[in-house]
Scaffold this motif. Structure first.
Motif, PDB file in Angstrom:
ATOM      1  N   ALA A  80     -99.195 134.558 -18.368  1.00 29.35           N
ATOM      2  CA  ALA A  80     -98.664 133.287 -18.888  1.00 29.35           C
ATOM      3  C   ALA A  80     -99.270 132.104 -18.138  1.00 29.35           C
ATOM      4  CB  ALA A  80     -97.144 133.264 -18.783  1.00 29.35           C
ATOM      5  N   ALA A  81     -99.395 132.238 -16.825  1.00 25.23           N
ATOM      6  CA  ALA A  81     -99.988 131.167 -16.024  1.00 25.23           C
ATOM      7  C   ALA A  81    -101.457 130.966 -16.393  1.00 25.23           C
ATOM      8  CB  ALA A  81     -99.851 131.478 -14.536  1.00 25.23           C
ATOM      9  N   ASP A  82    -102.179 132.077 -16.576  1.00 26.37           N
ATOM     10  CA  ASP A  82    -103.596 131.995 -16.963  1.00 26.37           C
ATOM     11  C   ASP A  82    -103.768 131.254 -18.286  1.00 26.37           C
ATOM     12  OD1 ASP A  82    -104.198 133.493 -14.723  1.00 26.37           O
ATOM     13  OD2 ASP A  82    -104.593 135.352 -15.831  1.00 26.37           O
ATOM     14  N   ALA A 164     -97.465 126.368 -12.420  1.00 24.28           N
ATOM     15  CA  ALA A 164     -98.300 125.449 -11.637  1.00 24.28           C
ATOM     16  C   ALA A 164     -98.704 126.078 -10.301  1.00 24.28           C
ATOM     17  CB  ALA A 164     -97.558 124.135 -11.410  1.00 24.28           C
ATOM     18  N   GLN A 165     -97.760 126.741  -9.627  1.00 23.93           N
ATOM     19  CA  GLN A 165     -98.071 127.386  -8.349  1.00 23.93           C
ATOM     20  C   GLN A 165     -99.102 128.492  -8.525  1.00 23.93           C
ATOM     21  OE1 GLN A 165     -94.234 128.709  -6.995  1.00 23.93           O
ATOM     22  NE2 GLN A 165     -93.815 126.821  -5.876  1.00 23.93           N
ATOM     23  N   MET A 166     -98.939 129.292  -9.553  1.00 25.76           N
ATOM     24  CA  MET A 166     -99.876 130.394  -9.787  1.00 25.76           C
ATOM     25  C   MET A 166    -101.263 129.866 -10.133  1.00 25.76           C
ATOM     26  SD  MET A 166     -97.455 133.121 -11.746  1.00 25.76           S
ATOM     27  CE  MET A 166     -98.018 134.709 -11.161  1.00 25.76           C
ATOM     28  N   GLN A 167    -101.314 128.805 -10.916  1.00 24.95           N
ATOM     29  CA  GLN A 167    -102.608 128.223 -11.265  1.00 24.95           C
ATOM     30  C   GLN A 167    -103.286 127.644 -10.026  1.00 24.95           C
ATOM     31  OE1 GLN A 167    -101.340 125.580 -14.404  1.00 24.95           O
ATOM     32  NE2 GLN A 167    -101.838 127.072 -15.996  1.00 24.95           N
ATOM     33  N   ALA A 168    -102.507 127.003  -9.157  1.00 22.18           N
ATOM     34  CA  ALA A 168    -103.068 126.447  -7.921  1.00 22.18           C
ATOM     35  C   ALA A 168    -103.601 127.562  -7.026  1.00 22.18           C
ATOM     36  CB  ALA A 168    -102.013 125.629  -7.184  1.00 22.18           C
ATOM     37  N   GLN A 169    -102.867 128.670  -6.943  1.00 18.02           N
ATOM     38  CA  GLN A 169    -103.329 129.810  -6.144  1.00 18.02           C
ATOM     39  C   GLN A 169    -104.625 130.380  -6.706  1.00 18.02           C
ATOM     40  OE1 GLN A 169     -99.967 132.453  -6.192  1.00 18.02           O
ATOM     41  NE2 GLN A 169     -99.049 131.545  -4.368  1.00 18.02           N
ATOM     42  N   GLN A 170    -104.712 130.466  -8.019  1.00 11.22           N
ATOM     43  CA  GLN A 170    -105.928 130.990  -8.641  1.00 11.22           C
ATOM     44  C   GLN A 170    -107.120 130.079  -8.365  1.00 11.22           C
ATOM     45  OE1 GLN A 170    -104.614 131.314 -12.702  1.00 11.22           O
ATOM     46  NE2 GLN A 170    -104.362 133.517 -12.535  1.00 11.22           N
TER      47      GLN A 170
END
Length: 194
Positions: A80-82, A164-170
Motif C-alpha cells: 500500500a505504501a509503495d 509516509a513513514q514507510m515511503q521515507a524509509q524506502q
C-alpha cells in the motif's frame, strides 16, 4: 441458602463457558470486538473496515499485488505504501495470496462476515487476512453470487502517517544503496584495490 449459592455458581460457570465458546467461534474475538477486530490494530492506527466476498466491492482505483504480499500483513502494508494507497484488501491462500491497494473506501453494505473472513495472516496470526480458493473452501466460504473465485477480502485502512513513514524509509534505503560501492568505511580501499 446452600442451594442458592450453588445455583449462582453453576449459572456463572455456564455463562462463562458460553462466552468462551462464542469467542472461539468468532476466531478469538469477543462479541464486543466483532466490529472493531480488536483495539490493538486500531491503537497502531490500522482500522478494520470489513470483509468482502466480491472484488467489485473494492475501490475502483485498486492496484493488484499477489504472492506473499497477499498472505502477510506486513508486506500488504508495504505494498500500500509503495502504491501510495490508503486501503488494503487481503485474500490469503496460506503462504501466498492476493492483495489490492486502493484509496476509495468500500461500502459497508457490501460487506459479509463468515468463517472465511477469520483466516489469520501467515506473518501475524492475530490479524485476519481473509481467504482465497482452497482456504475459503476449508472455511466453508463459497464464492459470492456473480463471482468466479472464492474470496474473502479483509479490508484495512492504513494510516497516512504509516504510509509516509514507510515511503521515507524506502527513499532513505534507496539513497543508501546508491552510495555503496568503491570505498569502505573509514575511507580505506579494499585490499583487492591496493
Amino acid at each position: 441458602d446452600f442451594n442458592a449459592k450453588k445455583d449462582e455458581e453453576s449459572r456463572k460457570y455456564v455463562e462463562d463457558y458460553h462466552k468462551g465458546m462464542d469467542k472461539n467461534a468468532r476466531g478469538g474475538r469477543s462479541a464486543e470486538d466483532e466490529d472493531g477486530r480488536g483495539a490493538e490494530l486500531e491503537s497502531m492506527g490500522f482500522k478494520y473496515v470489513g470483509c468482502y466476498g466480491a472484488e467489485s466491492a473494492l475501490g475502483k482505483d485498486k492496484v493488484y499485488g499477489g504472492g506473499t504480499k497477499g498472505a502477510q500483513f506486513g508486506l500488504a502494508i508495504q505494498f500500500a505504501a509503495d502504491k501510495n494507497k490508503k486501503y488494503i484488501a487481503i485474500a490469503s491462500r496460506g503462504v501466498d495470496g492476493h492483495v489490492f491497494a486502493f484509496n476509495e473506501k468500500p461500502r459497508r453494505s457490501k460487506s459479509t462476515e463468515d468463517e472465511g473472513c477469520d483466516v489469520p495472516c501467515s506473518d501475524m496470526e492475530d490479524y485476519r487476512c481473509g481467504c482465497a480458493d482452497e482456504m475459503c473452501a476449508e472455511a466453508g466460504a463459497p464464492a459470492v453470487a456473480g463471482e468466479d473465485n472464492q474470496r474473502r477480502w479483509v479490508v484495512y485502512e492504513v494510516p497516512l502517517e504509516t504510509i509516509a513513514q514507510m515511503q521515507a524509509q524506502q527513499q532513505k534505503k534507496a539513497r543508501g544503496a546508491g552510495r555503496k560501492g568503491g570505498k569502505r568505511s573509514g575511507g580505506r580501499k579494499a585490499k583487492s584495490e591496493l
